[in-house]
Every structure is written in C-alpha cells, then in structure tokens.
Design a protein around this motif. Structure first.
Motif, PDB file in Angstrom:
ATOM      1  N   VAL A  54      17.295 -22.930  -7.065  1.00 61.41           N
ATOM      2  CA  VAL A  54      18.230 -21.973  -7.621  1.00 61.41           C
ATOM      3  C   VAL A  54      19.116 -21.525  -6.460  1.00 61.41           C
ATOM      4  CG1 VAL A  54      18.204 -19.558  -8.315  1.00 61.41           C
ATOM      5  CG2 VAL A  54      16.886 -21.233  -9.616  1.00 61.41           C
ATOM      6  N   MET A  55      20.438 -21.589  -6.632  1.00 60.28           N
ATOM      7  CA  MET A  55      21.348 -21.283  -5.524  1.00 60.28           C
ATOM      8  C   MET A  55      22.408 -20.289  -5.944  1.00 60.28           C
ATOM      9  SD  MET A  55      22.242 -24.799  -3.546  1.00 60.28           S
ATOM     10  CE  MET A  55      20.983 -25.735  -2.672  1.00 60.28           C
ATOM     11  N   THR A  56      22.654 -19.325  -5.061  1.00 56.46           N
ATOM     12  CA  THR A  56      23.692 -18.331  -5.300  1.00 56.46           C
ATOM     13  C   THR A  56      24.432 -18.058  -4.001  1.00 56.46           C
ATOM     14  OG1 THR A  56      24.119 -16.136  -6.244  1.00 56.46           O
ATOM     15  CG2 THR A  56      22.165 -16.361  -4.859  1.00 56.46           C
ATOM     16  N   GLN A  57      25.641 -17.518  -4.099  1.00 54.57           N
ATOM     17  CA  GLN A  57      26.410 -17.156  -2.907  1.00 54.57           C
ATOM     18  C   GLN A  57      27.269 -15.943  -3.245  1.00 54.57           C
ATOM     19  OE1 GLN A  57      28.759 -20.334  -1.266  1.00 54.57           O
ATOM     20  NE2 GLN A  57      29.354 -19.174   0.533  1.00 54.57           N
ATOM     21  N   ASP A  58      27.228 -14.944  -2.391  1.00 59.41           N
ATOM     22  CA  ASP A  58      28.022 -13.734  -2.601  1.00 59.41           C
ATOM     23  C   ASP A  58      28.611 -13.274  -1.281  1.00 59.41           C
ATOM     24  OD1 ASP A  58      28.374 -12.380  -5.177  1.00 59.41           O
ATOM     25  OD2 ASP A  58      26.203 -12.523  -5.328  1.00 59.41           O
ATOM     26  N   THR A  59      29.853 -12.878  -1.339  1.00 61.12           N
ATOM     27  CA  THR A  59      30.547 -12.351  -0.167  1.00 61.12           C
ATOM     28  C   THR A  59      30.698 -10.847  -0.309  1.00 61.12           C
ATOM     29  OG1 THR A  59      31.755 -14.402   0.202  1.00 61.12           O
ATOM     30  CG2 THR A  59      32.746 -12.399   1.089  1.00 61.12           C
ATOM     31  N   ASP A  86      20.111 -11.960  -7.317  1.00 61.00           N
ATOM     32  CA  ASP A  86      20.456 -13.103  -8.170  1.00 61.00           C
ATOM     33  C   ASP A  86      19.281 -14.077  -8.285  1.00 61.00           C
ATOM     34  OD1 ASP A  86      23.091 -12.515  -9.009  1.00 61.00           O
ATOM     35  OD2 ASP A  86      23.908 -13.166  -7.092  1.00 61.00           O
ATOM     36  N   LEU A  98      21.738 -18.983   4.250  1.00 62.70           N
ATOM     37  CA  LEU A  98      22.725 -19.225   5.297  1.00 62.70           C
ATOM     38  C   LEU A  98      23.676 -18.042   5.325  1.00 62.70           C
ATOM     39  CD1 LEU A  98      22.163 -22.248   3.809  1.00 62.70           C
ATOM     40  CD2 LEU A  98      23.413 -22.926   5.860  1.00 62.70           C
ATOM     41  N   LEU A  99      24.141 -17.716   6.512  1.00 64.54           N
ATOM     42  CA  LEU A  99      24.960 -16.527   6.738  1.00 64.54           C
ATOM     43  C   LEU A  99      26.264 -16.914   7.412  1.00 64.54           C
ATOM     44  CD1 LEU A  99      25.412 -13.402   7.247  1.00 64.54           C
ATOM     45  CD2 LEU A  99      24.167 -13.755   9.401  1.00 64.54           C
ATOM     46  N   SER A 100      27.386 -16.624   6.764  1.00 63.51           N
ATOM     47  CA  SER A 100      28.692 -16.703   7.430  1.00 63.51           C
ATOM     48  C   SER A 100      29.134 -15.282   7.708  1.00 63.51           C
ATOM     49  CB  SER A 100      29.726 -17.396   6.533  1.00 63.51           C
ATOM     50  OG  SER A 100      29.695 -18.776   6.716  1.00 63.51           O
ATOM     51  N   SER A 142      29.187 -13.413   4.130  1.00 59.50           N
ATOM     52  CA  SER A 142      29.020 -14.348   3.023  1.00 59.50           C
ATOM     53  C   SER A 142      27.651 -14.989   3.159  1.00 59.50           C
ATOM     54  CB  SER A 142      30.127 -15.397   3.062  1.00 59.50           C
ATOM     55  OG  SER A 142      30.096 -16.182   1.899  1.00 59.50           O
ATOM     56  N   ILE A 143      26.804 -14.761   2.157  1.00 66.23           N
ATOM     57  CA  ILE A 143      25.434 -15.271   2.212  1.00 66.23           C
ATOM     58  C   ILE A 143      25.208 -16.229   1.054  1.00 66.23           C
ATOM     59  CG2 ILE A 143      23.002 -14.627   1.879  1.00 66.23           C
ATOM     60  CD1 ILE A 143      23.488 -12.188   3.622  1.00 66.23           C
ATOM     61  N   GLN A 144      24.622 -17.380   1.365  1.00 67.01           N
ATOM     62  CA  GLN A 144      24.188 -18.322   0.338  1.00 67.01           C
ATOM     63  C   GLN A 144      22.668 -18.347   0.378  1.00 67.01           C
ATOM     64  OE1 GLN A 144      22.574 -21.523   0.613  1.00 67.01           O
ATOM     65  NE2 GLN A 144      22.565 -21.666  -1.615  1.00 67.01           N
ATOM     66  N   THR A 146      18.926 -19.659  -1.434  1.00 68.19           N
ATOM     67  CA  THR A 146      18.259 -20.659  -2.277  1.00 68.19           C
ATOM     68  C   THR A 146      16.835 -20.215  -2.559  1.00 68.19           C
ATOM     69  OG1 THR A 146      19.594 -22.456  -1.353  1.00 68.19           O
ATOM     70  CG2 THR A 146      17.540 -23.087  -2.431  1.00 68.19           C
TER      71      THR A 146
END
Lengths: 319, 319
Positions: A54-59, A86, A98-100, A142-144, A146
C-alpha cells in the motif's frame, strides 16, 4: 539518498543526511525488510511474501499545512503522521518511507529537532526511513510511505452497503480547533496537542481487516470524507445522528454549540478513521457509531430534537 | 491520491487528478501489478514474486532543477527521467511511481503539457502512476519511483575492485552544456535536447546485472560520481584516460578544449551510467572504457601527452 544536481550542494547534502537521517530503528523487527537503506542511488527492499503493498505520498508546506512557528520536532512528527494515517485507513502495517526535504537554509538546530520528532513516531510505528533527498527552497516535506497488507485484505472506500453502521475511531473537531487556537496564540492544551501530533490509528486499521466494509481517514472533515465513501460505494447516502457524535467537552469547551457541531462535522486534520460495519459486527473498543448508510443519496442529520435535516456534502456551512 | 487538508482545495484537487492524471498505460503488461491506482487513501500494489524492490525519490524545483521557462511537457519528462535514472543505476525494471505536484495556480494548459510529457516517458519505460497529491505553492515536482530486480542482483556503488575497468554508458557534458546554452537563450540543438529530456539507461542497467561490480548514474559529474563509487567500495582510487573520454564533437563543438574536458568530467545531469567491469567481461555496445580502478586512493588523469596528473575528487576546477 541521491543528490538532485551537482549545482545544488551548498547544503552539503551528504553530510546532512549522514548526521540527521541515518537512524538505527528502535523497534523489534523493524528494518528486517531493508536490504540497503540510504546511501546508494536507491534503497533495496524485501517485500514480505504473500502481502500486497500500500503506497501513499503527501506533501506538507510551511504556512499551508503547518504554521511557520511550529516546533521542528512537531513538524517532523506531523508530516509523517499524515502519511501513516493513510496507511491506517488501508489496514496496512507500515514498512518503509522516503523523505524529500526542501529547506531554505541549513539550520542544524531545526534539522536535529525535525529528525528527532519524525523518528519518535517512526520508531513507535515501526517504519524505516530508506531514502529521499534534500534540496534548497521554500520549506516543504514530501513523504512517501509504504505498508503491507495480506493479499486481498486492504480496506477501501468503496465497500459500504445500505443498512451498515457508520463508525468513528475517535472524536473529531480537535485538529481544526487546535489550528484556530494556534492562530490565536495558544501553544498548549489538548486541542493544540491533537493539531501538533495527530495519532494515526494504525492498530485500529489493522484490526478492521475483513471486518469493515469501507474505511477512510478524516483529513477533510466527517462530511467530506463520508461523502468520498458514499461516492466510491456507488452513490449511496447516509443518516448521521447528532446525539451520537462523539464530543470531548474538554477539547471543545470554549466553543458554542453551533461551532462544536461545525468542528465535529467539518473540521479536517483529525486523522481518526471513519469506517462502515455490517450490523452483526461488534463495535471496536473506543469507537462510536454515528449513523448508518442509506440507499438514498445525500447526507442527512437526525437532530437532537428528532428532526431529519439535509446536509450538503460540501459541509456544515450550508446546514 | 489524497488531499493534504480540507483548507487546501481551491484547486479542486480531485477533478484535476481525474482530468490529467488518470492515465491508461500504453505498455504491454504495464499495470498488471496495480490492484488499485489513484482514488483511495493509498494505492494497492502486487509486488512481483521473488523480486526485491528498489525505491528512490527526487524533488525538482523550478528555477533550481529546471528553468522557469522550460515547456511543461519537458518538465514532466525530465522530472520522471531523473528518478528512472536512479532505477537504471540499480539494474531495476520500473514498476510504479507517485507524484507530489506543488503548483502556484491552476494552469490547465501547463497541466496538460506536464502530464503529456510525463506519460510519454512513463509509457515508454513501462511505469505506472499510482498515487500522490497536488498542493498549492511554489512549483515543485517530487516523484517517488519503485522498480524490481531479481533478489540479490541489484547493482550497488560498493563492489568495485582494483584492476577493473571503468565504463561510461554514453557521452557526458551534454546536460550541463545544454543548461549553459539555455541560459544564453538557445532553445534547440543536441545539447539542449539532452538537457530537456535526459534518457535514463534502463535497458543498459538491467543488462549489467551479475556483470557490473558497481554502478551509478551521472548526476553530479564523472569525478564526483566516480568518487562515490570509490568511497563506497572501501576507499579505492582510479586512473582515467583523457584520450578515452567519449566526446560528441557535435554537442560540444562550440566549447574550447579546456571547457570540453571540464564538462566531460564535471558536468552533471547527464544521467548516463558509470559502471565497473572485471577484465574478462565484454564491454556492452555503445559503452566506453574510460579508465581503471586502482588501489591507491584518489583520481588521476593520464593526459593526451601521457602525463599522470592528480584530480581533486571535488572536480575539475582544482586540476
């Protein structure tokens, strides 16, 4: 982690990453699925056999998703919490993120605080930082994330059926009320705590696998998020019971009745789960039945006086 | 895709996502591993059995990683290419990506162009967009990409050994030279094309599994990225052969000799692969042997005149 560009390295990205983001997980078993974390072109990961991912990404942007004067540790905690919520809404177990990070300047105190707050939650949730990047620009996170779920058991928004009960995993309204209080200069109290450090309901989400017919986390408010469930479930409707809406009087004590209802139904950023349960499913501990799914589209509220009133899906302002 | 916050929706995030980012993949087999893409709290994905996953995330900011006046289609193409190049450097096959897009305003022409350019490369590479978010703020593109590689076969930076040959998957210098020309007002030509639309070497990377002892993509320049390999491989050194550095005279024709060398060795943003091969491994078609690994730390250059000169790992300016 990788560098975005050679001309982008006044930060000395590599040493910042080594100093603040090479973190030994403090969680039994965490990291067993990480063959290689930060430091190469990409992380190498071992997906758990028989599971789906399950994958999500939110900034999150400073001044938009968190106040410019929020403590760095709270920013780190909150930005990860939003993504974990999420995963919770899908019934998933956290694995990797992962962290941007985009920073206007190198502020080592800020970085130390940010990474401390972020890893506090990461360790508690059992999720490992495996990569990302640091660039220079307006503060943004911005973090994604899993997670894993047994094949076929992920919770979706789309499975609600007429007659089922609508449940909340906790009280709502505290997140938005906390923001309001923050904007008024308050820096402590239970609503501020909800706002600074939302608690993703990971255990609840996992316990709802094969039980809840639909699930979502409250980021946009009960009415808006319930509407996502109704839309995804084929255009159903719902009736909410005003008397059943959970209220933590201590949190919303300084609001009048009308404002309490508005916060409960429209306040976003609560990150509690909203889910639907068939009538023969027991209600999980700490959860509240707030209404039921109906065939007729639209959301209605049964008031304290027993009257049935239509609510706009857009929210409370049209009530 | 999920909304970051209820107060963050002047864009009408959901309709923008439906209009520009719900994309039917045009690639045989692409999407078979996607159980559910955008539209819920998170995507649901089926990892390929027996494979490890490779994950990377890179953020590109307007004015920093791409010019403000670059065509939207090129921005979309380039931002995805940078991430695919990291997958290429690991020898991975692309699977899925998530996109966090931060936009100053809703410009539908820009969005149409951006998504067109991005999906042009996504379809060619066989990677599916499965989630992400849209927020309002200074233009930024944060992409997280996942690929798959047979267990234990991912290429790393750390396996180089003394005596091995150092190879390049193509010419270097074109990316930075293209940026320079862009800044001078040029908008076409081969260097500009390299800069606008870097070509991630996915097939080359996959063909190097079990063959290359180390691999990296050239984002920071040959010297800096080779230095990453030398560091990761235990503090080795290298000798490069000036006469062997591949030069596309048509691309760097308007530079003098000294500037050509500087671009070849220090120009970043080329996104060709640099890798090391044992002496008994055949050189892949289109690749160039540019030197060899040595025990003694540091990078040296054998000049055209046969002289051996030390190069700073930091780059050409100290030569």
């Amino acid at each position: 982690m990788t560098s975005a560009s050679s001309s982008d390295n006044p930060l000395d990205e590599f040493s910042l990453i080594r100093r603040y983001f090479h973190h030994q997980p403090h969680h039994a078993g965490q990291g067993d699925s990480v063959s290689m974390g930060p430091g190469d072109d990409a992380a190498i990961l071992i997906p758990p056999p028989g599971q789906q991912l399950v994958m999500t990404q939110d900034t999150s942007l400073e001044g938009r998703h968190f106040p410019a004067d929020m403590a760095a540790a709270d920013v780190g905690y909150r930005c990860l919490a939003v993504n974990l919520s999420d995963l919770a809404a899908m019934g998933a177990c956290p694995l990797w993120f992962l962290l941007s990070l985009t920073l206007p300047e190198v502020d080592e105190d800020w970085l130390a605080g940010f990474s401390h707050g972020m890893f506090e939650l990461a360790d508690a949730a059992g999720i490992a930082l495996v990569g990302g990047d640091i660039t220079r620009g307006p503060l943004a996170v911005s973090i994604q994330a899993t997670g894993a779920v047994p094949a076929g058991q992920a919770l979706r928004r789309s499975g609600a059926r007429a007659g089922e009960r609508i449940c909340l995993g906790g009280v709502t309204g505290a997140g938005l009320h906390g923001l309001h209080l923050w904007q008024q200069g308050r820096r402590d109290g239970p609503a501020i705590d909800h706002f600074r450090r939302p608690q993703p309901q990971l255990e609840l989400g996992q316990s709802l696998r094969k039980r809840a017919s639909a699930c979502i986390d409250i980021s946009d408010g009960v009415l808006a998020d319930l509407n996502h469930v109704l839309d995804a479930s084929g255009g159903l409707g719902a009736q909410l019971d005003e008397a059943a809406l959970p209220l933590d009087a201590a949190i919303l004590s300084d609001c009048d009745h009308q404002e309490q209802r508005r916060l409960q139904l429209q306040g976003g950023d609560d990150y509690v789960l909203l889910f639907t349960l068939a009538t023969d499913e027991p209600i999980p501990a700490g959860c509240h039945v707030i209404g039921h799914i109906e065939e007729a589209p639209g959301i209605r509220l049964k008031t304290m006086a027993g009257e049935i009133r239509s609510l706009s899906a857009k929210g409370w302002q049209h009530f």
